[in-house]
Design an enzyme around this catalytic site. Structure first.
Site, mmCIF file in Angstrom:
data_model
loop_
_atom_site.group_PDB
_atom_site.id
_atom_site.type_symbol
_atom_site.label_atom_id
_atom_site.label_comp_id
_atom_site.label_asym_id
_atom_site.label_seq_id
_atom_site.Cartn_x
_atom_site.Cartn_y
_atom_site.Cartn_z
ATOM 1 N N ASP A 156 2.495 -23.852 34.442
ATOM 2 C CA ASP A 156 1.422 -22.891 34.194
ATOM 3 C C ASP A 156 0.313 -22.971 35.248
ATOM 4 O O ASP A 156 0.162 -23.980 35.944
ATOM 5 C CB ASP A 156 0.782 -23.148 32.823
ATOM 6 N N HIS A 176 2.048 -28.239 34.505
ATOM 7 C CA HIS A 176 1.107 -27.382 35.229
ATOM 8 C C HIS A 176 1.212 -27.650 36.729
ATOM 9 O O HIS A 176 1.346 -28.809 37.151
ATOM 10 C CB HIS A 176 -0.329 -27.636 34.773
#
Length: 322
Positions: free
Chosen positions: A145, A290
């Site tokens: 992400d 992430h």
């Protein structure tokens, strides 16, 4: 009375009338020949748009020098272009919208009647996101992400490519817009691009119009850079609401959450991330990591360690299909 007996003035009038009649007939036949191209039946899948109605009280447009059918349909609000409603556009004449009325005939390009581009059917409006993929064997999905980030996304892509593994990258629109080459690389290397909003806000705190802007702008940016709009989206912080499900579906996207959170956003170090992935590994699991939003060096190092272990354990790292 013979022609020779007519008065000179009358003979002159008859000659002028005959000349005018010949000129008019020639113009009509020429218009019919040219108009045959514009009025031919559309090809398979194409849509004929109706002519736009004239607003009450507005002046009528100048008369064309030939039948209106030869000029093709006029612009009409809500006409279809490539299967999508576009206000003010209409069929092969869309490019002429807003210009002065044509004073002659033009042949339309042959592509004007090609079938519209294929569009997927819109997904249903969900009430909760998907948390895992269908359990077909030892399958897992890796997701990243907040990117792309030029510091961390490239080494993550390098590791994935080295092991021939595909993953999902949920991009923030402002990051994608700032790093277009990285977006194209992610797509070119076979990974799936998802929508993670434009600026990573808390979605339930926004008005529906702002949610639409956050998701819509991001999808438009990804499509502009890669040629394809995203089919998946993920709410920042995992915070969904009814409006986000509705708007996501309108944009053609399915909501995907996760099964295992590596908590790499807390920057715990590579060892802690590897331990969480090992403990959570199971068929159908979706792993959240992430590649932006902070120091992601631990995420990069951890991926290089746990990815070959998962492959050695018989897991197939893949992406969901729609």
């Amino acid at each position: 009375m013979t022609p020779d007996q007519m008065a000179p003035g009358r003979r002159t009038v008859l000659r002028i009338a005959a000349a005018l009649g010949a000129t008019t007939a020639a113009g009509v036949f020429a218009a019919d020949r040219l108009g045959a191209f514009d009025t031919a039946a559309p090809g398979p899948g194409s849509i004929a748009a109706p002519a736009a109605p004239t607003a009450p009280g507005s002046p009528s447009p100048p008369a064309a020098p030939a039948p209106s059918a030869a000029a093709g349909p006029g612009p009409a609000a809500g006409a279809l272009a490539d299967g999508v409603a576009v206000p003010g556009a209409a069929g092969p004449q869309a490019a002429a919208a807003g210009r002065a009325p044509a004073t002659g005939y033009r042949l339309q390009p042959m592509t004007a009647y090609t079938p519209p581009r294929f569009r997927r059917a819109l997904p249903p409006v969900r009430t909760r996101p998907f948390l895992q993929v269908a359990q077909t064997g030892r399958t897992m999905v890796l997701t990243f992400d907040d990117g792309p980030d030029p510091r961390y996304t490239p080494p993550i892509l390098d590791t994935l490519r080295r092991h021939r593994v595909r993953a999902m990258f949920f991009l923030c629109g402002e990051m994608a817009d700032a790093h277009p080459d990285l977006v194209r690389r992610i797509s070119d290397e076979g990974h799936v691009l998802g929508n993670h909003s434009w600026s990573h806000p808390l979605i339930p705190s926004l008005r529906p119009s702002r949610i639409r802007t956050e998701l819509g702008s991001t999808s438009e940016t990804i499509e502009r850079l890669t040629g394809a709009a995203p089919l998946w989206y993920r709410a920042p912080f995992g915070a969904w609401n009814r409006h986000s499900f509705e708007i996501g579906a309108e944009l053609g996207m399915e909501p995907l959450a996760w099964t295992v959170d590596t908590l790499d956003w807390t920057e715990p170090g590579a060892d802690a991330i590897v331990t969480r992935v090992r403990a959570g590994a199971a068929p159908g699991v979706v792993v959240l990591s992430h590649d932006a939003g902070g120091d992601r060096s631990g995420t990069v190092a951890a991926l290089d360690r746990y990815l070959p272990e998962l492959l050695d354990d018989g897991y197939r790292l893949t992406v969901p299909h729609r």
